[in-house]
Design an enzyme around this catalytic site. Structure first.
Site, mmCIF file in Angstrom:
data_model
loop_
_atom_site.group_PDB
_atom_site.id
_atom_site.type_symbol
_atom_site.label_atom_id
_atom_site.label_comp_id
_atom_site.label_asym_id
_atom_site.label_seq_id
_atom_site.Cartn_x
_atom_site.Cartn_y
_atom_site.Cartn_z
ATOM 1 N N THR A 134 0.822 -1.215 0.000
ATOM 2 C CA THR A 134 0.000 0.000 0.000
ATOM 3 C C THR A 134 0.856 1.265 0.000
ATOM 4 O OG1 THR A 134 -1.557 1.243 1.373
ATOM 5 C CG2 THR A 134 -0.073 -0.222 2.537
ATOM 6 N N ASP A 135 0.270 2.351 -0.495
ATOM 7 C CA ASP A 135 0.969 3.644 -0.451
ATOM 8 C C ASP A 135 1.048 4.189 0.979
ATOM 9 O OD1 ASP A 135 -1.703 4.340 -0.094
ATOM 10 O OD2 ASP A 135 -1.767 5.812 -1.712
ATOM 11 N N GLU A 136 0.247 3.604 1.895
ATOM 12 C CA GLU A 136 0.216 4.142 3.261
ATOM 13 C C GLU A 136 1.550 3.969 3.983
ATOM 14 O OE1 GLU A 136 -3.203 3.448 5.649
ATOM 15 O OE2 GLU A 136 -4.571 3.605 3.960
ATOM 16 N N TYR A 159 -1.949 -0.371 10.983
ATOM 17 C CA TYR A 159 -2.082 -1.042 9.683
ATOM 18 C C TYR A 159 -0.869 -0.746 8.804
ATOM 19 C CZ TYR A 159 -3.334 -1.550 4.753
ATOM 20 O OH TYR A 159 -3.306 -1.864 3.410
ATOM 21 N N LYS A 163 2.156 -3.177 7.350
ATOM 22 C CA LYS A 163 2.453 -3.366 5.922
ATOM 23 C C LYS A 163 3.903 -2.957 5.636
ATOM 24 C CE LYS A 163 0.033 -4.504 2.955
ATOM 25 N NZ LYS A 163 -0.356 -5.833 2.397
HETATM 26 P P1 NAD Z 1 -9.700 -7.305 2.059
HETATM 27 O O1 NAD Z 1 -9.731 -7.004 3.519
HETATM 28 O O2 NAD Z 1 -10.906 -7.034 1.239
HETATM 29 O O3 NAD Z 1 -9.342 -8.841 1.825
HETATM 30 C C1 NAD Z 1 -8.346 -9.497 2.567
HETATM 31 C C2 NAD Z 1 -8.484 -10.999 2.313
HETATM 32 O O4 NAD Z 1 -7.447 -11.661 3.036
HETATM 33 C C3 NAD Z 1 -9.815 -11.587 2.804
HETATM 34 O O5 NAD Z 1 -10.329 -12.474 1.837
HETATM 35 C C4 NAD Z 1 -9.446 -12.333 4.083
HETATM 36 O O6 NAD Z 1 -10.277 -13.456 4.332
HETATM 37 C C5 NAD Z 1 -8.011 -12.750 3.768
HETATM 38 N N1 NAD Z 1 -7.216 -12.925 4.990
HETATM 39 C C6 NAD Z 1 -7.081 -12.047 6.032
HETATM 40 N N2 NAD Z 1 -6.282 -12.573 6.965
HETATM 41 C C7 NAD Z 1 -5.873 -13.794 6.511
HETATM 42 C C8 NAD Z 1 -5.016 -14.809 7.029
HETATM 43 N N3 NAD Z 1 -4.399 -14.667 8.208
HETATM 44 N N4 NAD Z 1 -4.818 -15.899 6.277
HETATM 45 C C9 NAD Z 1 -5.430 -16.062 5.076
HETATM 46 N N5 NAD Z 1 -6.274 -15.142 4.552
HETATM 47 C C10 NAD Z 1 -6.487 -14.020 5.256
HETATM 48 O O7 NAD Z 1 -8.422 -6.535 1.506
HETATM 49 P P2 NAD Z 1 -8.219 -5.776 0.111
HETATM 50 O O8 NAD Z 1 -8.728 -4.407 0.239
HETATM 51 O O9 NAD Z 1 -8.673 -6.647 -0.986
HETATM 52 O O10 NAD Z 1 -6.618 -5.685 0.099
HETATM 53 C C11 NAD Z 1 -5.831 -6.747 -0.421
HETATM 54 C C12 NAD Z 1 -4.366 -6.386 -0.305
HETATM 55 O O11 NAD Z 1 -4.099 -5.192 -1.029
HETATM 56 C C13 NAD Z 1 -3.910 -6.118 1.131
HETATM 57 O O12 NAD Z 1 -2.626 -6.649 1.275
HETATM 58 C C14 NAD Z 1 -3.882 -4.597 1.235
HETATM 59 O O13 NAD Z 1 -2.915 -4.172 2.162
HETATM 60 C C15 NAD Z 1 -3.499 -4.222 -0.187
HETATM 61 N N6 NAD Z 1 -3.985 -2.905 -0.645
HETATM 62 C C16 NAD Z 1 -5.311 -2.583 -0.540
HETATM 63 C C17 NAD Z 1 -5.762 -1.358 -1.046
HETATM 64 C C18 NAD Z 1 -7.200 -0.953 -0.982
HETATM 65 O O14 NAD Z 1 -7.524 0.199 -1.301
HETATM 66 N N7 NAD Z 1 -8.116 -1.825 -0.613
HETATM 67 C C19 NAD Z 1 -4.853 -0.482 -1.646
HETATM 68 C C20 NAD Z 1 -3.495 -0.849 -1.720
HETATM 69 C C21 NAD Z 1 -3.084 -2.080 -1.228
HETATM 70 O O1 DAU Z 2 -4.178 3.970 0.375
HETATM 71 C C1 DAU Z 2 -4.403 2.595 0.295
HETATM 72 C C2 DAU Z 2 -5.235 2.141 1.472
HETATM 73 O O2 DAU Z 2 -6.559 2.621 1.240
HETATM 74 C C3 DAU Z 2 -5.249 0.625 1.657
HETATM 75 O O3 DAU Z 2 -3.950 0.202 1.962
HETATM 76 C C4 DAU Z 2 -6.218 0.226 2.773
HETATM 77 O O4 DAU Z 2 -6.280 -1.181 2.875
HETATM 78 C C5 DAU Z 2 -7.589 0.764 2.437
HETATM 79 O O5 DAU Z 2 -8.497 0.471 3.472
HETATM 80 C C6 DAU Z 2 -7.530 2.278 2.203
HETATM 81 O O6 DAU Z 2 -7.269 2.990 3.453
HETATM 82 P P1 DAU Z 2 -8.032 4.343 3.836
HETATM 83 O O7 DAU Z 2 -7.968 4.489 5.288
HETATM 84 O O8 DAU Z 2 -7.576 5.475 2.993
HETATM 85 O O9 DAU Z 2 -9.538 3.935 3.323
HETATM 86 P P2 DAU Z 2 -10.977 4.163 4.007
HETATM 87 O O10 DAU Z 2 -11.980 3.816 2.975
HETATM 88 O O11 DAU Z 2 -11.072 3.541 5.346
HETATM 89 O O12 DAU Z 2 -11.012 5.751 4.217
HETATM 90 C C7 DAU Z 2 -10.888 6.635 3.111
HETATM 91 C C8 DAU Z 2 -10.946 8.050 3.665
HETATM 92 O O13 DAU Z 2 -12.274 8.290 4.168
HETATM 93 C C9 DAU Z 2 -10.020 8.295 4.836
HETATM 94 O O14 DAU Z 2 -9.547 9.628 4.786
HETATM 95 C C10 DAU Z 2 -10.921 8.122 6.072
HETATM 96 C C11 DAU Z 2 -12.262 8.600 5.557
HETATM 97 N N1 DAU Z 2 -13.459 7.961 6.156
HETATM 98 C C12 DAU Z 2 -13.521 6.593 6.191
HETATM 99 C C13 DAU Z 2 -14.608 5.954 6.739
HETATM 100 C C14 DAU Z 2 -14.655 4.448 6.817
HETATM 101 C C15 DAU Z 2 -14.517 8.741 6.621
HETATM 102 O O15 DAU Z 2 -14.468 9.989 6.545
HETATM 103 N N2 DAU Z 2 -15.605 8.098 7.150
HETATM 104 C C16 DAU Z 2 -15.688 6.734 7.248
HETATM 105 O O16 DAU Z 2 -16.711 6.234 7.781
#
Ligand code: NAD
Ligand code: DAU
Length: 353
Positions: A134-136, A159, A163
């Protein structure tokens, strides 16, 4: 049957993972795709109903921290490529339960690395450990500037710290043991199958339910949004053309303040639901800010664009419109994932909203 590649995808039942599994299973019938997922609250096999009977697809329910299970999968399916997505992924949950993030994101990644090294020890040729991150990990930007691949790590939530630790472990296995690794760091994804604890799907669900839309702080935080299928395509390109030992940043060139994004979402949803203009805007409710809330993320994706030719294909308005359409057409999916535990989480996190 002999497969051209045997790919282990971890976290394939989650949001991004399910799109990656679908892309690889359908685009590459000569590859065997083994999806290892422990089906936590975020994992859902309904996401993969359309491909679950494909002959090149196998699902294994296992925790990535389980050494024996991972060792077995590596040997049984002669895994040569790992695309590692399994993680605890929600920042808010990491604030209340950091240890779950340490276990899955750090220990789980270490366990996969150790097992890949063991399985590939005698011949690393043609092998790949691809870590999806992730970019975080880069921390928080001010009003200007972008994260590049050389930006120093500065994670600020449990988180992102977990990562960041996993990224460091992956690179340490490259330098110490010559394990063939690649990392990508992506910005915020959105699209179908996104679990409704995250901003966009939570807001779509709440607009459908006519419930308040909780905006943290003043809604001034900025995120760089990318359509999930564009991320899956970037992963495909990196698996096939990425350079071992490299990191690639992936982003949408698409920065939005949370409040502006939610206003756009309200407008699009009112149109689609046949509501009077501004109906959903009335639901916006400013709530207590997230602890340690990162102000802004923005990716400089020029490396992947210039070296591998990847760019996002979907504009935000198109992607958001497709996403809303998907949720409106999949209310059963939404009902299934928002019953039970979801309600308990929602009540404790948004106590007074
Ligand atoms: P998600 O939470 O939707 O899915 C995570 C999956 O991993 C689920 O299917 C869960 O059952 C499985 N999982 C969790 N813990 C586990 C364990 N201990 N063993 C086996 N399986 C397990 O997540 P996502 O949003 O699809 O993100 C996927 C990946 O991409 C993550 O590594 C996250 O850090 C990265 N990522 C997400 C975003 C985003 O915006 N969602 C952006 C950049 C990177
Ligand atoms: O940047 C990549 C990341 O983006 C991934 O690595 C994470 O897995 C993914 O969850 C996401 O993280 P964020 O914290 O940016 O996403 P989230 O959707 O939780 O929040 C987006 C923005 O909205 C953030 O500034 C917090 C805000 N927010 C979120 C929720 C859930 C609100 O204002 N209200 C809310 O209820």
């Amino acid at each position: 049957m002999i497969f051209e590649k045997n790919i282990l995808i971890t976290g394939g039942a989650g949001f991004i993972g399910s799109h990656v599994v679908r892309l690889f299973v359908t685009k590459y019938p000569s590859y065997r795709i083994v999806n290892v997922d422990d089906l936590t609250y975020a994992g859902n096999l309904e996401n993969l109903k359309d491909i679950e009977n494909n002959t090149n697809y196998i699902f294994v329910k296992a925790n990535i921290c389980d050494t024996q299970a991972i060792e077995h999968v590596m040997a049984e399916y002669q895994i040569d490529t790992i695309i590692h997505l399994a993680a605890e992924s929600h920042v808010d949950r990491s604030i209340t339960d950091p240890l779950a993030f340490v276990n899955t994101n750090i220990v789980g990644t270490a366990n996969l690395l150790i097992n890949a090294k063991k399985a590939w020890l005698n011949d690393m040729t043609g092998k790949l450990f691809y870590h999806v991150s992730t970019d975080e990990v880069y921390g928080s930007l001010g009003e200007t500037g972008f994260f590049t691949e050389t930006t120093a790590y500065d994670p600020r939530s449990p988180y992102s710290a977990s990562k960041a630790a996993s990224d460091h472990l992956v690179m340490s296995f490259f330098h110490t043991y010559h394990l063939p690794v690649i990392i990508s760091n992506c910005s915020n994804n959105y699209g179908p199958n996104h679990f409704p604890e995250k901003l966009i799907p939570l807001s779509i669900n709440n607009i459908i339910q006519k419930k308040p839309l909780p905006i943290y702080g003043k809604g001034e935080n900025v995120r760089d949004w990318l359509y999930v299928i564009d991320h899956a395509h970037a992963i495909d390109i990196i698996v096939h053309q990425g350079k071992i030992g490299e990191t690639y940043n992936i982003g949408g060139h698409n920065e939005w303040k949370n409040i502006d994004l939610i206003r756009l979402l309200c407008k699009l949803m009112d149109e689609k639901l046949g509501n009077a203009p501004d109906t959903s805007l009335q639901l916006i409710t400013f709530v207590k800010d997230r602890a340690g809330h990162d102000l802004r993320y923005a990716i400089d994706a020029s490396k992947i664009q210039h070296s591998l030719g990847w760019t996002p294909s979907v504009t935000f308005e198109e992607g958001l419109s497709k996403t809303i359409d998907w949720y409106l057409a999949n209310t059963t999916w939404l009902q299934h994932v928002t019953s039970g535990d979801y309600l308990t989480y929602y009540k404790s996190h948004y106590e007074n909203v």
